[in-house]
Scaffold this motif. Sequence first.
Motif, PDB file in Angstrom:
ATOM      1  N   TYR A   1     113.431  -5.744  59.263  1.00  4.52           N
ATOM      2  CA  TYR A   1     113.327  -4.520  58.216  1.00  4.52           C
ATOM      3  C   TYR A   1     112.723  -4.279  57.309  1.00  4.52           C
ATOM      4  CZ  TYR A   1     113.712  -2.248  62.512  1.00  4.52           C
ATOM      5  OH  TYR A   1     113.675  -1.685  63.657  1.00  4.52           O
ATOM      6  N   TYR A   2     113.104  -5.193  56.055  1.00  2.19           N
ATOM      7  CA  TYR A   2     113.410  -5.825  55.542  1.00  2.19           C
ATOM      8  C   TYR A   2     112.844  -7.049  54.875  1.00  2.19           C
ATOM      9  CZ  TYR A   2     117.624  -2.269  54.480  1.00  2.19           C
ATOM     10  OH  TYR A   2     118.132  -1.261  54.262  1.00  2.19           O
TER      11      TYR A   2
ATOM     12  N   TYR B   1     122.238   3.813  56.679  1.00 11.33           N
ATOM     13  CA  TYR B   1     120.802   3.777  57.956  1.00 11.33           C
ATOM     14  C   TYR B   1     122.760   3.271  59.245  1.00 11.33           C
ATOM     15  CZ  TYR B   1     119.299   1.070  61.899  1.00 11.33           C
ATOM     16  OH  TYR B   1     118.801   0.378  62.761  1.00 11.33           O
TER      17      TYR B   1
ATOM     18  N   ALA C   1     118.155 -11.760  58.394  1.00  8.38           N
ATOM     19  CA  ALA C   1     119.377 -11.057  59.135  1.00  8.38           C
ATOM     20  C   ALA C   1     119.570  -9.932  59.209  1.00  8.38           C
ATOM     21  CB  ALA C   1     120.756 -11.101  57.755  1.00  8.38           C
ATOM     22  N   PHE C   2     118.590  -9.005  59.195  1.00 13.65           N
ATOM     23  CA  PHE C   2     118.009  -7.586  58.667  1.00 13.65           C
ATOM     24  C   PHE C   2     117.074  -7.113  59.668  1.00 13.65           C
ATOM     25  CE2 PHE C   2     119.371  -8.504  54.719  1.00 13.65           C
ATOM     26  CZ  PHE C   2     121.065  -7.146  54.742  1.00 13.65           C
ATOM     27  N   ALA C   3     117.305  -8.519  60.778  1.00 16.81           N
ATOM     28  CA  ALA C   3     115.801  -8.830  62.313  1.00 16.81           C
ATOM     29  C   ALA C   3     113.994  -7.675  61.206  1.00 16.81           C
ATOM     30  CB  ALA C   3     116.251  -7.072  62.767  1.00 16.81           C
TER      31      ALA C   3
ATOM     32  N   VAL D   1     125.260  -7.256  63.198  1.00 14.73           N
ATOM     33  CA  VAL D   1     125.606  -8.091  62.489  1.00 14.73           C
ATOM     34  C   VAL D   1     126.810  -7.965  61.602  1.00 14.73           C
ATOM     35  CG1 VAL D   1     124.935  -9.551  60.493  1.00 14.73           C
ATOM     36  CG2 VAL D   1     123.413  -7.609  62.190  1.00 14.73           C
TER      37      VAL D   1
ATOM     38  N   LYS E   1     123.532  -3.505  50.527  1.00 12.08           N
ATOM     39  CA  LYS E   1     122.364  -2.217  50.403  1.00 12.08           C
ATOM     40  C   LYS E   1     122.695  -0.649  50.817  1.00 12.08           C
ATOM     41  CE  LYS E   1     117.138  -1.625  51.140  1.00 12.08           C
ATOM     42  NZ  LYS E   1     116.650  -1.485  49.849  1.00 12.08           N
TER      43      LYS E   1
ATOM     44  N   HIS F   1     123.600   1.534  67.477  1.00 12.66           N
ATOM     45  CA  HIS F   1     122.921   1.078  68.864  1.00 12.66           C
ATOM     46  C   HIS F   1     123.224   0.869  69.666  1.00 12.66           C
ATOM     47  CE1 HIS F   1     119.455   2.357  65.564  1.00 12.66           C
ATOM     48  NE2 HIS F   1     118.948   1.407  64.975  1.00 12.66           N
TER      49      HIS F   1
ATOM     50  N   SER G   1     121.266   1.903  50.653  1.00 11.68           N
ATOM     51  CA  SER G   1     120.420   3.075  52.237  1.00 11.68           C
ATOM     52  C   SER G   1     121.127   2.087  53.450  1.00 11.68           C
ATOM     53  CB  SER G   1     118.644   2.237  52.726  1.00 11.68           C
ATOM     54  OG  SER G   1     118.423   1.754  52.120  1.00 11.68           O
ATOM     55  N   PHE G   2     120.844   0.625  53.765  1.00 10.16           N
ATOM     56  CA  PHE G   2     121.472   0.241  54.944  1.00 10.16           C
ATOM     57  C   PHE G   2     122.686   0.864  55.580  1.00 10.16           C
ATOM     58  CE2 PHE G   2     124.177  -3.215  57.215  1.00 10.16           C
ATOM     59  CZ  PHE G   2     122.840  -3.514  58.357  1.00 10.16           C
TER      60      PHE G   2
ATOM     61  N   GLU H   1     122.842  -3.282  69.735  1.00  7.13           N
ATOM     62  CA  GLU H   1     121.520  -3.709  69.846  1.00  7.13           C
ATOM     63  C   GLU H   1     122.300  -4.421  67.811  1.00  7.13           C
ATOM     64  OE1 GLU H   1     119.270  -3.753  71.165  1.00  7.13           O
ATOM     65  OE2 GLU H   1     119.661  -3.097  73.051  1.00  7.13           O
ATOM     66  N   LEU H   2     122.464  -3.297  67.556  1.00  6.21           N
ATOM     67  CA  LEU H   2     122.855  -4.158  65.782  1.00  6.21           C
ATOM     68  C   LEU H   2     123.887  -4.637  65.759  1.00  6.21           C
ATOM     69  CD1 LEU H   2     121.338  -2.292  62.800  1.00  6.21           C
ATOM     70  CD2 LEU H   2     123.089  -3.355  62.322  1.00  6.21           C
TER      71      LEU H   2
ATOM     72  N   ILE I   1     120.880   7.711  62.810  1.00  5.72           N
ATOM     73  CA  ILE I   1     119.271   6.776  63.242  1.00  5.72           C
ATOM     74  C   ILE I   1     120.608   5.928  64.167  1.00  5.72           C
ATOM     75  CG2 ILE I   1     117.585   5.390  63.609  1.00  5.72           C
ATOM     76  CD1 ILE I   1     116.501   6.605  60.790  1.00  5.72           C
TER      77      ILE I   1
HETATM   78  C1  HEM Z   1     117.752  -0.501  69.611  1.00  3.19           C
HETATM   79  C2  HEM Z   1     117.488  -1.355  67.929  1.00  3.19           C
HETATM   80  C3  HEM Z   1     117.164  -0.647  66.748  1.00  3.19           C
HETATM   81  C4  HEM Z   1     116.402   0.345  66.816  1.00  3.19           C
HETATM   82  C5  HEM Z   1     115.733   1.884  67.424  1.00  3.19           C
HETATM   83  C6  HEM Z   1     115.849   0.566  65.396  1.00  3.19           C
HETATM   84  C7  HEM Z   1     115.317   1.796  64.839  1.00  3.19           C
HETATM   85  C8  HEM Z   1     115.173   1.723  63.818  1.00  3.19           C
HETATM   86  C9  HEM Z   1     115.243   3.006  62.609  1.00  3.19           C
HETATM   87  C10 HEM Z   1     113.557   4.269  63.972  1.00  3.19           C
HETATM   88  C11 HEM Z   1     115.034   2.969  61.643  1.00  3.19           C
HETATM   89  C12 HEM Z   1     114.007   3.763  60.445  1.00  3.19           C
HETATM   90  C13 HEM Z   1     115.254   4.262  59.297  1.00  3.19           C
HETATM   91  C14 HEM Z   1     114.376   5.563  58.292  1.00  3.19           C
HETATM   92  O1  HEM Z   1     113.439   4.997  58.065  1.00  3.19           O
HETATM   93  O2  HEM Z   1     115.749   5.802  58.245  1.00  3.19           O
HETATM   94  C15 HEM Z   1     115.445   1.242  61.362  1.00  3.19           C
HETATM   95  C16 HEM Z   1     115.304   1.132  59.822  1.00  3.19           C
HETATM   96  C17 HEM Z   1     116.502  -0.060  59.776  1.00  3.19           C
HETATM   97  N1  HEM Z   1     116.906  -1.099  60.911  1.00  3.19           N
HETATM   98 FE1  HEM Z   1     117.015  -0.640  62.682  1.00  3.19          FE
HETATM   99  N2  HEM Z   1     116.690  -0.580  64.867  1.00  3.19           N
HETATM  100  C18 HEM Z   1     117.032  -1.054  66.024  1.00  3.19           C
HETATM  101  C19 HEM Z   1     117.345  -2.460  65.034  1.00  3.19           C
HETATM  102  C20 HEM Z   1     117.778  -3.118  63.808  1.00  3.19           C
HETATM  103  C21 HEM Z   1     118.702  -4.173  64.268  1.00  3.19           C
HETATM  104  C22 HEM Z   1     119.568  -4.969  65.161  1.00  3.19           C
HETATM  105  C23 HEM Z   1     118.944  -4.682  62.811  1.00  3.19           C
HETATM  106  C24 HEM Z   1     119.178  -5.878  61.794  1.00  3.19           C
HETATM  107  C25 HEM Z   1     120.430  -5.707  61.103  1.00  3.19           C
HETATM  108  C26 HEM Z   1     118.261  -3.632  61.881  1.00  3.19           C
HETATM  109  C27 HEM Z   1     118.061  -3.034  60.487  1.00  3.19           C
HETATM  110  C28 HEM Z   1     117.243  -1.817  60.293  1.00  3.19           C
HETATM  111  C29 HEM Z   1     117.403  -1.775  58.707  1.00  3.19           C
HETATM  112  C30 HEM Z   1     118.018  -2.878  57.715  1.00  3.19           C
HETATM  113  C31 HEM Z   1     116.202  -0.926  58.756  1.00  3.19           C
HETATM  114  C32 HEM Z   1     116.329   0.531  56.898  1.00  3.19           C
HETATM  115  C33 HEM Z   1     117.529   0.335  56.444  1.00  3.19           C
HETATM  116  C34 HEM Z   1     117.187   1.258  55.069  1.00  3.19           C
HETATM  117  O3  HEM Z   1     117.757   1.037  54.033  1.00  3.19           O
HETATM  118  O4  HEM Z   1     116.600   2.501  55.206  1.00  3.19           O
HETATM  119  N3  HEM Z   1     117.461  -2.863  62.650  1.00  3.19           N
HETATM  120  N4  HEM Z   1     115.913   1.241  62.213  1.00  3.19           N
END
Ligand code: HEM
Length: 465
Positions: A174-175, A54, A170-172, A112, A48, A106, A50-51, A109-110, A59
């Motif tokens: 977030y999706y 990201y 798999a995306f914790a 995969v 994806k 992170h 955006s993923f 933390e992330l 971030i």
């Molecule tokens: C320390 C742990 C984490 C923090 C602080 C964090 C923080 C964030 C934040 C702030 C966003 C919003 C980004 C945006 O709207 O632009 C986000 C999006 C996302 N995070 Fe994390 N995240 C963490 C761990 C994880 C983990 C473990 C996964 C697993 C794969 C993950 C997957 C995602 C996904 C898929 C998005 C959406 C990305 C997109 O398509 O815009 N995150 N995260």
Amino acid sequence: MPHATGRGRSALAALGASALALAASVLTWASPAAADEAAGGRLDWGVKESFRSYITGPIAEGEVNTGDGASTVGGAYRFHSATGEYDPDAGTASLSYTGWVHFWGHDGELDVTFANPSIEYSGSSGTLYVYVNGTRTDMAALSGPDIGALSGTVSVQGASATLTAGGAQAFAGYYEEGQALDPVGFTADVTAPEPSSEAAETPTEDPTEDAGVSGAILDWGVRASWREYVSGDIAAGNWEATGGARDGGAVFRFTEGSGEAAGGDYSLAFTGTVAFTGTDVDLAIADPTVTAEGGRGVLSAEVGGERVDLVEFEAELGERDGLLIAEAVPTVLTEAAVEVFGGYYQAGDEMDPLTVAVPLGPDAELPALPDLGDEPEPSPESPSPSAIDADEASTESGPGALAWIAPAAALALLAATATVIAIRRRGKAARSEPAESRDEPATAGGPEPNTPEEPSTEGETTKEQ
Ligand code: HEM
């Protein structure tokens, strides 16, 4: 009484089960000819967009690595060496691909790894499976054009992918299930099973056996970031490997190497051209040679009508498994090659590692090259445009693709495309790299997830500039 009824029921159930088993075995026995076998092919999927942004953005501050032959083409990840089956009568395919992509961010933390994707496709829909950190997961529901084969290559391009509940984990979280992911494109070279088990005789390459050597290969990917630049948004281009060169995704193979190799020194000339084209990009690297004395070597090639020293390296050939081989040797750019890449890289900059292998006898097995299969031929009834397969751009050859380049270059590209198609046709008949030489099959299980502390040396990293 309930007891008796229960027994009666179970007896009936047993009878029913054996009848079913019998029916099943009859069905199996009576089933029509086995499906076509797949050997070679690619799966392109960017997960994806955006993923990806990201992960490498501010971030997550992470990175993306690919390995086991997977590469990045036009933003998407390219997996290789399809195996499996295609049933033309039923319109179904079951295909597995090799390679992994690792997302890390992170500060860990992330973490995969998506590996060894596979496809179950029937008619115009299917499922994409991926090993997520070693566990086979149904990732996305696919919906696309009808599956079909043209000139022995099955191709589905631009299939839309929506996240399944299993994949969402798999995306914790977030999706959510149903979320649109990047489209999926896949190909597989298929052949009907041979009625006899008699394997076709493969002609051995040029058995000239004087003091010199022949049948050598050179594997070199030029530079991962170069390929990403060419196939990415800026250059919006692609590359073609022709005339003895082959595209292995993250590496190009030049073949028919001959020359001399004695006492650690060697001088070998290979054939093949890899031509990169795109906005402001028109670079063909042809017929490379590698020459080394006392372990210090240089790779030169025909570039723009003259022979240019491209990279330097240090490697002697060692003997192993019937080969003289120098594997994954680090290379650096020469002064002379700086202008070849428009001055973007400096002399001494790290380029992709190279591998040279010289077979010492007819039975020597060359290192496996990831098998991307043949280019899918555009089908007249379903043009199946693909947003993610950069390679398609050359075969489309529409005004959109050609408007980017000067008319002379356009003519050259057209001529090259014609040659490519001719060569591919011949190549298909004489495919010399059997599927057995690929890495372990995806169905055997997931890969070892790589840890960010120990990035695999074969992997490639993508970071935001
Ligand atoms: C320390 C742990 C984490 C923090 C602080 C964090 C923080 C964030 C934040 C702030 C966003 C919003 C980004 C945006 O709207 O632009 C986000 C999006 C996302 N995070 Fe994390 N995240 C963490 C761990 C994880 C983990 C473990 C996964 C697993 C794969 C993950 C997957 C995602 C996904 C898929 C998005 C959406 C990305 C997109 O398509 O815009 N995150 N995260």
